[in-house]
Design a protein around this motif. Sequence first.
Motif, PDB file in Angstrom:
ATOM      1  N   VAL A 145       0.830  -1.198   0.000  1.00 15.36           N
ATOM      2  CA  VAL A 145       0.000   0.000   0.000  1.00 15.36           C
ATOM      3  C   VAL A 145       0.871   1.258   0.000  1.00 15.36           C
ATOM      4  CG1 VAL A 145      -1.723   1.309   1.311  1.00 15.36           C
ATOM      5  CG2 VAL A 145      -1.862  -1.194   1.195  1.00 15.36           C
ATOM      6  N   ALA A 146       1.900   1.253   0.822  1.00 19.41           N
ATOM      7  CA  ALA A 146       2.818   2.394   0.925  1.00 19.41           C
ATOM      8  C   ALA A 146       4.149   1.871   1.452  1.00 19.41           C
ATOM      9  CB  ALA A 146       2.253   3.474   1.843  1.00 19.41           C
ATOM     10  N   LEU A 147       5.185   2.691   1.300  1.00 22.26           N
ATOM     11  CA  LEU A 147       6.510   2.288   1.772  1.00 22.26           C
ATOM     12  C   LEU A 147       7.199   3.468   2.442  1.00 22.26           C
ATOM     13  CD1 LEU A 147       9.064  -0.018   0.078  1.00 22.26           C
ATOM     14  CD2 LEU A 147       9.829   2.192   0.934  1.00 22.26           C
ATOM     15  N   HIS A 148       7.762   3.212   3.617  1.00 25.97           N
ATOM     16  CA  HIS A 148       8.556   4.208   4.338  1.00 25.97           C
ATOM     17  C   HIS A 148       9.952   3.631   4.534  1.00 25.97           C
ATOM     18  CE1 HIS A 148       4.788   6.268   5.143  1.00 25.97           C
ATOM     19  NE2 HIS A 148       4.301   5.135   5.632  1.00 25.97           N
ATOM     20  N   GLU A 149      10.953   4.465   4.357  1.00 24.94           N
ATOM     21  CA  GLU A 149      12.325   3.968   4.539  1.00 24.94           C
ATOM     22  C   GLU A 149      13.133   4.905   5.412  1.00 24.94           C
ATOM     23  OE1 GLU A 149      15.238   5.379   3.386  1.00 24.94           O
ATOM     24  OE2 GLU A 149      14.511   6.866   1.957  1.00 24.94           O
ATOM     25  N   SER A 150      13.980   4.284   6.204  1.00 26.07           N
ATOM     26  CA  SER A 150      14.967   5.013   6.992  1.00 26.07           C
ATOM     27  C   SER A 150      16.289   4.271   6.821  1.00 26.07           C
ATOM     28  CB  SER A 150      14.543   5.065   8.460  1.00 26.07           C
ATOM     29  OG  SER A 150      15.493   5.798   9.212  1.00 26.07           O
ATOM     30  N   ILE A 151      16.851   4.433   5.637  1.00 22.61           N
ATOM     31  CA  ILE A 151      18.047   3.684   5.250  1.00 22.61           C
ATOM     32  C   ILE A 151      19.249   4.631   5.235  1.00 22.61           C
ATOM     33  CG2 ILE A 151      19.115   2.241   3.474  1.00 22.61           C
ATOM     34  CD1 ILE A 151      16.334   1.530   2.484  1.00 22.61           C
ATOM     35  N   ASP A 152      20.254   4.281   5.980  1.00 23.18           N
ATOM     36  CA  ASP A 152      21.494   5.050   5.999  1.00 23.18           C
ATOM     37  C   ASP A 152      22.426   4.497   4.924  1.00 23.18           C
ATOM     38  OD1 ASP A 152      23.311   6.912   6.737  1.00 23.18           O
ATOM     39  OD2 ASP A 152      23.895   5.952   8.622  1.00 23.18           O
ATOM     40  N   TYR A 153      23.527   5.212   4.656  1.00 24.67           N
ATOM     41  CA  TYR A 153      24.463   4.765   3.628  1.00 24.67           C
ATOM     42  C   TYR A 153      25.887   5.094   4.070  1.00 24.67           C
ATOM     43  CZ  TYR A 153      23.660   9.678   2.457  1.00 24.67           C
ATOM     44  OH  TYR A 153      23.504  11.037   2.528  1.00 24.67           O
ATOM     45  N   ALA A 154      26.845   4.312   3.533  1.00 25.81           N
ATOM     46  CA  ALA A 154      28.245   4.480   3.909  1.00 25.81           C
ATOM     47  C   ALA A 154      28.865   5.692   3.215  1.00 25.81           C
ATOM     48  CB  ALA A 154      29.032   3.217   3.576  1.00 25.81           C
ATOM     49  N   TYR A 155      28.540   5.886   1.957  1.00 19.40           N
ATOM     50  CA  TYR A 155      29.061   7.068   1.258  1.00 19.40           C
ATOM     51  C   TYR A 155      28.071   7.514   0.191  1.00 19.40           C
ATOM     52  CZ  TYR A 155      30.492   3.851  -2.475  1.00 19.40           C
ATOM     53  OH  TYR A 155      30.506   2.903  -3.459  1.00 19.40           O
ATOM     54  N   ASP A 156      28.166   8.800  -0.107  1.00 19.06           N
ATOM     55  CA  ASP A 156      27.225   9.422  -1.034  1.00 19.06           C
ATOM     56  C   ASP A 156      27.808   9.400  -2.440  1.00 19.06           C
ATOM     57  OD1 ASP A 156      25.398  10.881  -2.392  1.00 19.06           O
ATOM     58  OD2 ASP A 156      25.439  12.639  -1.095  1.00 19.06           O
ATOM     59  N   ASN A 157      27.503   8.358  -3.202  1.00 17.99           N
ATOM     60  CA  ASN A 157      28.040   8.282  -4.558  1.00 17.99           C
ATOM     61  C   ASN A 157      27.200   9.072  -5.555  1.00 17.99           C
ATOM     62  OD1 ASN A 157      25.905   6.478  -4.260  1.00 17.99           O
ATOM     63  ND2 ASN A 157      26.687   5.099  -5.848  1.00 17.99           N
ATOM     64  N   LEU A 158      26.192   9.824  -5.061  1.00 17.88           N
ATOM     65  CA  LEU A 158      25.459  10.726  -5.948  1.00 17.88           C
ATOM     66  C   LEU A 158      26.176  12.048  -6.104  1.00 17.88           C
ATOM     67  CD1 LEU A 158      21.771  10.121  -4.764  1.00 17.88           C
ATOM     68  CD2 LEU A 158      22.973   9.143  -6.733  1.00 17.88           C
ATOM     69  N   ALA A 159      27.072  12.353  -5.192  1.00 16.55           N
ATOM     70  CA  ALA A 159      27.853  13.583  -5.292  1.00 16.55           C
ATOM     71  C   ALA A 159      29.063  13.345  -6.199  1.00 16.55           C
ATOM     72  CB  ALA A 159      28.316  14.028  -3.910  1.00 16.55           C
ATOM     73  N   LEU A 160      29.288  14.235  -7.149  1.00  9.45           N
ATOM     74  CA  LEU A 160      30.337  14.042  -8.148  1.00  9.45           C
ATOM     75  C   LEU A 160      31.745  14.083  -7.543  1.00  9.45           C
ATOM     76  CD1 LEU A 160      28.910  16.194 -11.074  1.00  9.45           C
ATOM     77  CD2 LEU A 160      28.763  13.714 -10.759  1.00  9.45           C
ATOM     78  N   ASP A 161      31.909  14.769  -6.397  1.00 10.14           N
ATOM     79  CA  ASP A 161      33.235  14.952  -5.846  1.00 10.14           C
ATOM     80  C   ASP A 161      33.571  13.936  -4.753  1.00 10.14           C
ATOM     81  OD1 ASP A 161      31.389  15.897  -4.110  1.00 10.14           O
ATOM     82  OD2 ASP A 161      32.525  17.675  -3.509  1.00 10.14           O
ATOM     83  N   VAL A 162      32.779  12.871  -4.645  1.00 14.69           N
ATOM     84  CA  VAL A 162      33.010  11.880  -3.610  1.00 14.69           C
ATOM     85  C   VAL A 162      33.568  10.603  -4.243  1.00 14.69           C
ATOM     86  CG1 VAL A 162      31.947  10.393  -1.860  1.00 14.69           C
ATOM     87  CG2 VAL A 162      31.231  12.794  -2.100  1.00 14.69           C
ATOM     88  N   GLU A 163      34.711  10.168  -3.722  1.00 19.41           N
ATOM     89  CA  GLU A 163      35.326   8.925  -4.202  1.00 19.41           C
ATOM     90  C   GLU A 163      34.848   7.762  -3.345  1.00 19.41           C
ATOM     91  OE1 GLU A 163      37.298   8.131  -6.658  1.00 19.41           O
ATOM     92  OE2 GLU A 163      37.506  10.157  -7.491  1.00 19.41           O
ATOM     93  N   PRO A 164      34.473   6.649  -3.938  1.00 13.53           N
ATOM     94  CA  PRO A 164      34.097   5.478  -3.130  1.00 13.53           C
ATOM     95  C   PRO A 164      35.294   4.940  -2.379  1.00 13.53           C
ATOM     96  CG  PRO A 164      34.286   4.887  -5.456  1.00 13.53           C
ATOM     97  CD  PRO A 164      34.400   6.380  -5.381  1.00 13.53           C
ATOM     98  N   PRO A 165      35.067   4.341  -1.215  1.00 11.71           N
ATOM     99  CA  PRO A 165      36.201   3.804  -0.441  1.00 11.71           C
ATOM    100  C   PRO A 165      36.891   2.666  -1.178  1.00 11.71           C
ATOM    101  CG  PRO A 165      34.095   3.034   0.410  1.00 11.71           C
ATOM    102  CD  PRO A 165      33.800   4.069  -0.596  1.00 11.71           C
ATOM    103  N   ARG A 166      38.216   2.586  -1.013  1.00  6.38           N
ATOM    104  CA  ARG A 166      38.984   1.537  -1.684  1.00  6.38           C
ATOM    105  C   ARG A 166      38.930   0.279  -0.838  1.00  6.38           C
ATOM    106  NH1 ARG A 166      41.956   3.481  -5.833  1.00  6.38           N
ATOM    107  NH2 ARG A 166      42.234   5.754  -5.932  1.00  6.38           N
TER     108      ARG A 166
END
Length: 225
Positions: free
Chosen positions: A204-225
């Motif tokens: 019927v509906a969906l609610h989320e409270s999901i955290d993340y390790a890094y923001d890969n939507l930002a162009l200036d952020v490198e993913p962790p090696r």
Amino acid sequence: MEHRTVFEVMTHSVVTAAPTTSFKEIVRLFADHDISAVPVVDEDRRLLGVVSEADLLRATAELPDLEGRWAGVRLLSQERGVSDAETAAELMTAPAVAAQPGWNLVETARTMHRKEVKRLPVVDETGRLVGIVSRSDLLRPFLRNDTAIRDEIKHDVLAGTLRLAPDVLRVAVDDGVVTLTGRVDERADIPVIVRLCRSVDGVVALHESIDYAYDNLALDVEPPR
């Protein structure tokens, strides 16, 4: 992960009318079968149009149709002095809006809403009538219990399609309302997770409270090696 199609929820045995079916015969069909519309088909069951209660009332009251045109057939019949017992071919709305058996339920619901109809005839690739789907048919998947919804999300969506480890996200379902909590590696994964879980039958509906390790939507952020 598969989702229901029109073919799975539609009524396969359809009450129909022929082009020559009279006004009164159509009224009897409505009363005998507790329906408010009938598809009109030819000898090969090809869909020609649909006659609804609104069509019959419009004809008897000499009201304009949905596009503002007067019921020309009735006016002609009056001028010619013929009987008011018109046929399905003269009363029907044509061409009829129809669905395909393979349509998903969301697409079908949108078509009903856009065309302002309560039911849709279902035709195959040759135009032959194979069923009819109503608003109540589209609501049937929401009868699924919470356990079935949760199991499909956990096993088919999260573990199967997305290949997430079992402890990454927690799923709770209450009266069809899904709540997702947990933490994922990439922020970009969250909209994908939400979209796939939201598409599960019965949600019927969906609610989320999901955290993340890094923001890969930002162009200036490198993913962790």
